[in-house]
Design a protein around this motif. Sequence first.
Motif, PDB file in Angstrom:
ATOM      1  N   LEU A  97       0.871  -1.123   0.050  1.00  0.00           N
ATOM      2  CA  LEU A  97       0.037   0.051  -0.185  1.00  0.00           C
ATOM      3  C   LEU A  97       1.060   1.306  -0.174  1.00  0.00           C
ATOM      4  CD1 LEU A  97      -2.816  -0.909   2.726  1.00  0.00           C
ATOM      5  CD2 LEU A  97      -2.760  -1.230   0.166  1.00  0.00           C
ATOM      6  N   GLY A 124       2.408   3.519   5.965  1.00  0.00           N
ATOM      7  CA  GLY A 124       1.805   3.575   7.104  1.00  0.00           C
ATOM      8  C   GLY A 124       0.679   3.668   7.240  1.00  0.00           C
ATOM      9  N   PRO A 125       0.157   3.948   8.517  1.00  0.00           N
ATOM     10  CA  PRO A 125      -1.147   3.699   9.037  1.00  0.00           C
ATOM     11  C   PRO A 125      -2.404   4.638   7.956  1.00  0.00           C
ATOM     12  CG  PRO A 125       0.262   4.343  10.933  1.00  0.00           C
ATOM     13  CD  PRO A 125       1.172   4.322   9.593  1.00  0.00           C
ATOM     14  N   VAL A 126      -1.965   5.745   7.410  1.00  0.00           N
ATOM     15  CA  VAL A 126      -2.869   6.636   6.597  1.00  0.00           C
ATOM     16  C   VAL A 126      -3.380   5.687   5.745  1.00  0.00           C
ATOM     17  CG1 VAL A 126      -3.142   8.460   5.305  1.00  0.00           C
ATOM     18  CG2 VAL A 126      -1.857   8.827   7.156  1.00  0.00           C
ATOM     19  N   GLU A 172      -3.558   2.324   5.367  1.00  0.00           N
ATOM     20  CA  GLU A 172      -4.042   1.343   5.983  1.00  0.00           C
ATOM     21  C   GLU A 172      -5.532   1.819   6.482  1.00  0.00           C
ATOM     22  OE1 GLU A 172       0.158  -0.208   7.860  1.00  0.00           O
ATOM     23  OE2 GLU A 172      -1.287   0.295   9.227  1.00  0.00           O
ATOM     24  N   PHE A 182      -7.657   2.365   3.680  1.00  0.00           N
ATOM     25  CA  PHE A 182      -8.054   1.092   3.012  1.00  0.00           C
ATOM     26  C   PHE A 182      -9.030   0.274   3.523  1.00  0.00           C
ATOM     27  CE2 PHE A 182      -7.710  -3.511   2.119  1.00  0.00           C
ATOM     28  CZ  PHE A 182      -7.645  -3.587   1.076  1.00  0.00           C
ATOM     29  N   ILE A 183      -8.973   0.208   4.968  1.00  0.00           N
ATOM     30  CA  ILE A 183      -9.862  -0.420   5.659  1.00  0.00           C
ATOM     31  C   ILE A 183     -11.521   0.482   5.636  1.00  0.00           C
ATOM     32  CG2 ILE A 183      -9.791   0.796   7.765  1.00  0.00           C
ATOM     33  CD1 ILE A 183     -10.068  -3.025   7.331  1.00  0.00           C
ATOM     34  N   TRP A 184     -11.245   1.676   5.581  1.00  0.00           N
ATOM     35  CA  TRP A 184     -12.685   2.365   5.249  1.00  0.00           C
ATOM     36  C   TRP A 184     -13.255   2.046   3.888  1.00  0.00           C
ATOM     37  CZ3 TRP A 184     -16.369   4.727   8.170  1.00  0.00           C
ATOM     38  CH2 TRP A 184     -15.976   5.208   9.412  1.00  0.00           C
ATOM     39  N   GLY A 216     -12.317  -2.311   3.118  1.00  0.00           N
ATOM     40  CA  GLY A 216     -12.991  -3.374   4.000  1.00  0.00           C
ATOM     41  C   GLY A 216     -14.258  -2.838   4.465  1.00  0.00           C
ATOM     42  N   LEU A 217     -14.617  -1.755   5.016  1.00  0.00           N
ATOM     43  CA  LEU A 217     -15.932  -1.512   5.511  1.00  0.00           C
ATOM     44  C   LEU A 217     -16.918  -1.237   4.161  1.00  0.00           C
ATOM     45  CD1 LEU A 217     -17.578  -1.333   8.061  1.00  0.00           C
ATOM     46  CD2 LEU A 217     -16.791   1.086   8.239  1.00  0.00           C
ATOM     47  N   LEU A 243     -18.173  -4.505   3.005  1.00  0.00           N
ATOM     48  CA  LEU A 243     -18.843  -5.304   3.945  1.00  0.00           C
ATOM     49  C   LEU A 243     -20.220  -4.504   3.848  1.00  0.00           C
ATOM     50  CD1 LEU A 243     -16.447  -6.309   7.037  1.00  0.00           C
ATOM     51  CD2 LEU A 243     -17.891  -7.687   5.606  1.00  0.00           C
ATOM     52  N   VAL A 244     -20.077  -3.224   3.831  1.00  0.00           N
ATOM     53  CA  VAL A 244     -21.632  -2.651   3.614  1.00  0.00           C
ATOM     54  C   VAL A 244     -22.199  -3.035   2.538  1.00  0.00           C
ATOM     55  CG1 VAL A 244     -22.670  -0.298   3.165  1.00  0.00           C
ATOM     56  CG2 VAL A 244     -21.096  -0.724   5.129  1.00  0.00           C
ATOM     57  N   ILE A 256     -21.991  -5.744   1.280  1.00  0.00           N
ATOM     58  CA  ILE A 256     -22.544  -7.147   1.479  1.00  0.00           C
ATOM     59  C   ILE A 256     -23.814  -7.123   2.385  1.00  0.00           C
ATOM     60  CG2 ILE A 256     -22.218  -9.350   2.683  1.00  0.00           C
ATOM     61  CD1 ILE A 256     -19.292  -9.080   1.669  1.00  0.00           C
ATOM     62  N   THR A 257     -24.066  -6.126   3.184  1.00  0.00           N
ATOM     63  CA  THR A 257     -25.011  -6.112   3.992  1.00  0.00           C
ATOM     64  C   THR A 257     -26.175  -5.551   3.290  1.00  0.00           C
ATOM     65  OG1 THR A 257     -24.790  -3.820   4.568  1.00  0.00           O
ATOM     66  CG2 THR A 257     -23.816  -5.260   6.206  1.00  0.00           C
ATOM     67  N   MET A 282     -27.049  -3.876  10.345  1.00  0.00           N
ATOM     68  CA  MET A 282     -26.156  -4.765  10.421  1.00  0.00           C
ATOM     69  C   MET A 282     -24.500  -4.268  10.745  1.00  0.00           C
ATOM     70  SD  MET A 282     -27.386  -7.320   7.313  1.00  0.00           S
ATOM     71  CE  MET A 282     -26.619  -8.781   7.790  1.00  0.00           C
ATOM     72  N   TRP A 293      -5.603  -5.642  11.217  1.00  0.00           N
ATOM     73  CA  TRP A 293      -6.834  -5.463  10.237  1.00  0.00           C
ATOM     74  C   TRP A 293      -8.195  -5.266  10.821  1.00  0.00           C
ATOM     75  CZ3 TRP A 293      -5.814  -2.237   6.543  1.00  0.00           C
ATOM     76  CH2 TRP A 293      -5.082  -2.506   5.662  1.00  0.00           C
ATOM     77  N   LEU A 303     -11.070  -2.438  11.572  1.00  0.00           N
ATOM     78  CA  LEU A 303     -12.399  -2.704  11.202  1.00  0.00           C
ATOM     79  C   LEU A 303     -13.190  -2.583  12.189  1.00  0.00           C
ATOM     80  CD1 LEU A 303     -14.220  -3.453   8.734  1.00  0.00           C
ATOM     81  CD2 LEU A 303     -14.218  -5.632   9.510  1.00  0.00           C
ATOM     82  N   ILE A 356      -8.037  -9.868   3.578  1.00  0.00           N
ATOM     83  CA  ILE A 356      -7.312  -8.564   3.354  1.00  0.00           C
ATOM     84  C   ILE A 356      -6.119  -9.117   4.118  1.00  0.00           C
ATOM     85  CG2 ILE A 356      -7.301  -6.171   4.537  1.00  0.00           C
ATOM     86  CD1 ILE A 356     -10.373  -5.992   4.164  1.00  0.00           C
ATOM     87  N   TYR A 379      10.240  -0.585  10.450  1.00  0.00           N
ATOM     88  CA  TYR A 379      10.524   0.729  11.216  1.00  0.00           C
ATOM     89  C   TYR A 379      11.824   0.670  12.413  1.00  0.00           C
ATOM     90  CZ  TYR A 379       5.781   1.239   9.779  1.00  0.00           C
ATOM     91  OH  TYR A 379       4.637   1.376   9.247  1.00  0.00           O
ATOM     92  N   PRO A 412      -0.412   7.877  13.718  1.00  0.00           N
ATOM     93  CA  PRO A 412      -0.951   7.040  14.400  1.00  0.00           C
ATOM     94  C   PRO A 412      -2.002   6.160  13.460  1.00  0.00           C
ATOM     95  CG  PRO A 412      -1.970   8.933  14.900  1.00  0.00           C
ATOM     96  CD  PRO A 412      -1.010   9.150  13.883  1.00  0.00           C
TER      97      PRO A 412
END
Lengths: 267, 537
Positions: free
Chosen positions: A235, A239-241, A243, A246-248, A251-252, A255-256, A258-259, B51, B121, B125, B284, B296, B310
């Motif tokens: 990615l 780092g975390p940004v 990530e 990506f999950i929002w 990932g989410l 899944l939304v 799918i719901t 859900m 992950w 989530l 994922i 790191y 963070p």
Amino acid sequence: MAKISRKHRSTGRRSPLATVALLAIGLLTTGGAYALATTTATAESQAAAANEQLIEEGKKLFAANCASCHGLNLEGSKEGPALVGVGALAVDFQVGTGRMPMAFQGPQAARKAPQFTQDQIDAMAAYVASSGPGPALPDERFLEATGDAAKGAELFRINCAMCHNVAGAGGALTEGKWAPQLKGLDARYIYGAMVTGPQAMPVFNDLNISPEEKRDIITYLDYVSENPSVGGFDLGSLGPVSEGLFIWIFGLGGLVAITVWLTARSN
Amino acid sequence: MSTATTDTVTKPGPGMRFTSAAANYIDERTSASGFVRELGRKIFPDHWSFMLGEVALYSFVAILLSGTFLTFFFDPSMTATHYQGSYVPLKGVEMSVAYASTLDISFDIRGGLLMRQVHHWAALLFVASIGLHMLRVFFTGAFRKPREINWVIGFVLFILAMAEGFTGYSLPDDLLSGNGLRIIDGMVKGMPVIGVWISYLLFGGEFPGHDIVPRLYVLHIMLLPAILIALIGVHMLLLIVNKHTQFAAPGRTNQNVVGSPILPVFAAKAGGFFFIVFGAIVLIASVFTINPIWNYGPYDPSPVSAGTQPDWYIGFADGALRLVPPHWEFVFLGYTWSMNILIPILVIMVFLVLVTFYPFIEAWITGDKREHHMAERPRNAPTRTAIGAAGVTFYGVMWAGASSDLMATHFMLTIEGVIVALQISLILGPIAAYIITKRVCLALQKKDREIALHGFETGRIVRLPGGEYIEVHEPLNEYDRWRLVAHETYRPLMIRPNERGRITVGQRVRAGLSRWFFEDRIEPVTRSELERAHHHE
């Protein structure tokens, strides 16, 4: 060879052939040395002439492509710094990575496709180097990725990571400048950047970081470029940004989707 | 009881006989049948947004399972060691045992890296789905009486999830997490008078010390999860007690819940959905790297990497610190007052407190003491929706602040420009979002009203015998119309003197707020208006 023969036939020293052999060796050495001396002499003068020609060629290229900012005699202008004594390595880095000539005046010269062939770059480097002493191209052995990657990584974290990011992904500097990402770079440019300190970068001379340590850093960067992330796609190593994004989004978001599918009624 | 009836009705096979005997055995000893019947009859309405909480719950299960695996191999010790594992660029480097064991999990323990990535992950989530779930509850007004307490519990769960995330992020003792801890240390030390004392207490001496990782570990795997699980239990219990909200539709009223019962339909659906969520997380985790701690290096207080951020859920706090203008620090009474740290902490605290107590604030303003079981459409509560949009914008700008440097490099901007733009957006963004959202909501309500009264425009132009042209409107059927007219609205409260003939300040404030909430409104369509419209046609 002689050593081996002495070992094996130490008693054959008085053989009549020994004299002949001695004579032959003597003649060969002196003759060889003479021949070598004369050829180096001619090679030297030839090289000097070639160098002269190279400098001349470089001067022409410089006058045509660089002098409008850096001055016809490398004295610099309001648009660009003086280049007396910056050395061949600075030219090799700046022109070899396409940063020079600049496409436009901006906070920082961006990397782009090189505008000259390596021969032309060498000519300009020779011309600039002839103006005064400066860093020359490094010995090839410091450019090979054969050093200590662990030590290089530690040096990188302490000296480089605050601008270039620990994984060499680059970072932001003030006023629109930036520290570029460092993956997949030619070792000579990594070395050149450390020695010449281009643009916003500080100089890391041989007292700061020795050539061997520079080789360690090159080894580490080579390791990072050559070995893909063990955990899968990286990615962008941001780092975390990345990530979090990506999950929002995937990932989410997935899944939304799918719901919505699960609760949809067939028409 | 139920087993007796089935015995007489059908001839049970051997499997069935065993099941009923076992069920009977358990029921005779626990009296569980009443509970199961009660729970099994609980109805869940069908809507995708209901859900989201399930996504949070199932990712929490994934976190628990993978986290248990990780505890088998992780060693939370800050004792120095020299790494001898298989990752070449760290061979022989001095580091803490915590970092070395995390590297071992990543490189030398079978399945370790996958479990680490599943854990991380799933954590991202978990917090993200809680956030979205909260937004759903907020924008549909599902926090109103009798669900205010569950809102507060849910919000505490959100805070706990963030605390879990942060403590977990700090455990590997790598450079990135160490930088994060250093910021926490700075924030603690920024508190006047007591800051340094607290910091020394927390870290067991001067930062980073040798105590913080084991201490965070105890919080991360014992204390916080215990509270989290207990509160999830209460949250679910209240969900059952309060029943689920539902959107307006024919046959759905404030007194009933229309949907599928837990047993068997909903349980089967939810069970399947659990595996979908778990599968998505594992997919994922097996394809995308997360937190590559080997990049790191071990923590060392001297280096700080560019692009240090963070995890996303702490980003808003990091952004708040980044957006403070410089020179907000002064010396007074012999102490340094770091307003550049105290003010963002204060702003965040106020923000969080407002979110926590929003249900009570709104209930006080409306003065409404009735129970509400219908989920509102966001447009039908324009002021609340606009406040929510403003809050989301405020949070979003702070969140964006945490990635200001990446925005600068990736969009070729100056970092100063990005910061100034975000500082301005932090103030103006929520105001703009409020105004725009409120107007959009009112406009949508107007449109709904128009459609309820006059039906859809068909685009069919008819010429009447007299020469007049009209467009034919197609009226809605009664079912569709119900969705558009089933809501209600409040009117601003009147200021009235109390029994002693006085008008108190509290009352004035309340009336003012009520006016702010309900002055601009579109009244829902009334029965007489509908009849008049029909008559007109």
